[in-house]
Write an enzyme that holds these catalytic residues in place. Sequence first.
Site, PDB file in Angstrom:
ATOM      1  N   ASN A  94       0.717  -1.385  -0.075  1.00 63.25           N
ATOM      2  CA  ASN A  94       0.188  -0.101  -0.028  1.00 63.25           C
ATOM      3  C   ASN A  94       0.860   1.157  -0.066  1.00 63.25           C
ATOM      4  O   ASN A  94       0.298   2.216  -0.131  1.00 63.25           O
ATOM      5  CB  ASN A  94      -0.956  -0.046   1.321  1.00 63.25           C
ATOM      6  N   TYR A 160       1.812   9.363 -11.765  1.00 65.63           N
ATOM      7  CA  TYR A 160       1.035   8.647 -10.719  1.00 65.63           C
ATOM      8  C   TYR A 160       0.166   7.737 -11.713  1.00 65.63           C
ATOM      9  O   TYR A 160       0.098   6.642 -11.010  1.00 65.63           O
ATOM     10  CB  TYR A 160       0.485   9.811  -9.996  1.00 65.63           C
TER      11      TYR A 160
HETATM   12  N1  LIG Z   1      -5.611   9.426   0.019  1.00 65.70           N
HETATM   13  C1  LIG Z   1      -6.064   9.004  -1.284  1.00 65.70           C
HETATM   14  O1  LIG Z   1      -6.936  10.110  -1.673  1.00 65.70           O
HETATM   15  C2  LIG Z   1      -5.566   7.981  -2.121  1.00 65.70           C
HETATM   16  C3  LIG Z   1      -6.453   7.898  -3.242  1.00 65.70           C
HETATM   17  C4  LIG Z   1      -6.082   6.852  -4.294  1.00 65.70           C
HETATM   18  C5  LIG Z   1      -4.835   5.928  -3.698  1.00 65.70           C
HETATM   19  N2  LIG Z   1      -4.449   6.087  -2.760  1.00 65.70           N
HETATM   20  C6  LIG Z   1      -3.068   5.334  -2.233  1.00 65.70           C
HETATM   21  O2  LIG Z   1      -3.360   4.892  -1.213  1.00 65.70           O
HETATM   22  C7  LIG Z   1      -2.038   4.334  -0.582  1.00 65.70           C
HETATM   23  C8  LIG Z   1      -2.029   4.958   1.046  1.00 65.70           C
HETATM   24  O3  LIG Z   1      -1.873   6.665   0.879  1.00 65.70           O
HETATM   25  P1  LIG Z   1      -2.541   7.322   1.843  1.00 65.70           P
HETATM   26  O4  LIG Z   1      -3.486   7.962   1.373  1.00 65.70           O
HETATM   27  O5  LIG Z   1      -2.881   6.407   3.116  1.00 65.70           O
HETATM   28  O6  LIG Z   1      -1.259   8.313   2.340  1.00 65.70           O
HETATM   29  P2  LIG Z   1      -0.200   8.334   3.363  1.00 65.70           P
HETATM   30  O7  LIG Z   1       0.621   9.287   3.003  1.00 65.70           O
HETATM   31  O8  LIG Z   1      -1.026   8.721   4.751  1.00 65.70           O
HETATM   32  O9  LIG Z   1       0.421   7.014   3.461  1.00 65.70           O
HETATM   33  C9  LIG Z   1       1.342   6.522   2.587  1.00 65.70           C
HETATM   34  C10 LIG Z   1       2.169   5.792   3.331  1.00 65.70           C
HETATM   35  O10 LIG Z   1       3.369   5.506   2.495  1.00 65.70           O
HETATM   36  C11 LIG Z   1       4.663   5.607   3.269  1.00 65.70           C
HETATM   37  N3  LIG Z   1       5.598   5.508   2.250  1.00 65.70           N
HETATM   38  C12 LIG Z   1       5.953   6.562   1.436  1.00 65.70           C
HETATM   39  N4  LIG Z   1       7.277   6.226   0.634  1.00 65.70           N
HETATM   40  C13 LIG Z   1       7.539   5.059   1.032  1.00 65.70           C
HETATM   41  C14 LIG Z   1       8.533   4.137   0.524  1.00 65.70           C
HETATM   42  N5  LIG Z   1       9.303   4.552  -0.203  1.00 65.70           N
HETATM   43  N6  LIG Z   1       8.709   3.036   1.171  1.00 65.70           N
HETATM   44  C15 LIG Z   1       7.685   2.692   2.282  1.00 65.70           C
HETATM   45  N7  LIG Z   1       6.650   3.450   2.789  1.00 65.70           N
HETATM   46  C16 LIG Z   1       6.578   4.387   1.991  1.00 65.70           C
HETATM   47  C17 LIG Z   1       4.504   6.837   3.980  1.00 65.70           C
HETATM   48  O11 LIG Z   1       5.509   7.130   4.929  1.00 65.70           O
HETATM   49  C18 LIG Z   1       3.186   6.509   4.548  1.00 65.70           C
HETATM   50  O12 LIG Z   1       3.133   5.964   6.044  1.00 65.70           O
HETATM   51  C19 LIG Z   1      -1.190   5.126  -1.623  1.00 65.70           C
HETATM   52  O13 LIG Z   1      -0.580   4.070  -2.553  1.00 65.70           O
HETATM   53  C20 LIG Z   1      -1.806   5.924  -2.376  1.00 65.70           C
HETATM   54  O14 LIG Z   1      -1.355   6.336  -3.611  1.00 65.70           O
HETATM   55  C21 LIG Z   1      -4.529   7.341  -1.701  1.00 65.70           C
END
Ligand SMILES: NC(=O)c1ccc[n+]([C@@H]2O[C@H](COP(=O)([O-])OP(=O)(O)OC[C@H]3O[C@@H](n4cnc5c(N)ncnc54)[C@H](O)[C@@H]3O)[C@@H](O)[C@H]2O)c1
Length: 269
Positions: A94, A160
Amino acid sequence: MKTNLFDFKHKTIVITGGSTGIGRATAVAFAQHGANIVIGDINEAAASETIELIKREGVEALFVKTDVSHTADVKALIDKAVSTFGRLDCAFNNAGIAHSLRPIEALEEDDFDRVVAVDLKGIFLCMKYELQHMLKVKGGAIVNTASVAGLVPEAGLGGYVAAKHGVIGLTKTAAIEHAHLGIRVNALAPGWVRTPMTKGWDEHKGLNAHLRAATPMHRGAEPEEMAGMVLFLCSEAASYVTGQTYAVEGGQMVRGLLPITIGPEPGRI
Ligand SMILES: NC(=O)c1ccc[n+]([C@@H]2O[C@H](COP(=O)([O-])OP(=O)(O)OC[C@H]3O[C@@H](n4cnc5c(N)ncnc54)[C@H](O)[C@@H]3O)[C@@H](O)[C@H]2O)c1
């Protein structure tokens, strides 16, 4: 058929990007259903809060500092999970980042490379080492986080969008390679979720209004609202489900996304 389809007692789940947001909420939900959790993330400070929340549910939790774009880190994460708990049942791949909201001609090469390294190559590396273990025990379930941007394009998010479309392609490939071997692989496609990743959007003029208009539910999801789908896909309830991408997006895909307007002063997302 098992009586409790959502029983994860004594199972081990690896969650990348579990320090905050969707990963943290899902880790806590798995813990509430009895699973032991291994968090792989670069954010050590936030991970300790997640670990505390998990342990409150009476299960075991472990943090392994992991950059998912680095092979050695990912291999060490999976090795540590297996050596500590003796098994790896499920993985929620994730971890992810976004990049500046820019049209392709203005998108920095470094930003493109980084988002592909974390969001796409990271999923490849995680699956590679998870599958090597799951093949030995002939079983397992994997959920990869894509996005609605993995299903349709969104202007300004070229790197992205490319990475998340790739995640869905990798998910389908892994699914057909391993379906007959007892391993299921699916993807989650979140819409707009209120996490640290999207926090800055509140300040970016117009972006939140755009998202509200684009979402029939007229609100962003809480991260906890993603967890149910991930638990379902990892559970016995989904025993015949593989290679699928599930959009959890308040109805966005039903109507079709509304295009973001990229102004002369592109904001960061
Ligand atoms: N929030 C949204 O609206 C949304 C929408 C679609 C998809 N997503 C996807 O959901 C996933 C989680 O995102 P979120 O919204 O919870 O954001 P978030 O920033 O809270 O979580 C992302 C996590 O990934 C970690 N991370 C970043 N780079 C990293 C790396 N190189 N190695 C290991 N860990 C790493 C961060 O430290 C963080 O804990 C992501 O893949 C994001 O693309 C989020």
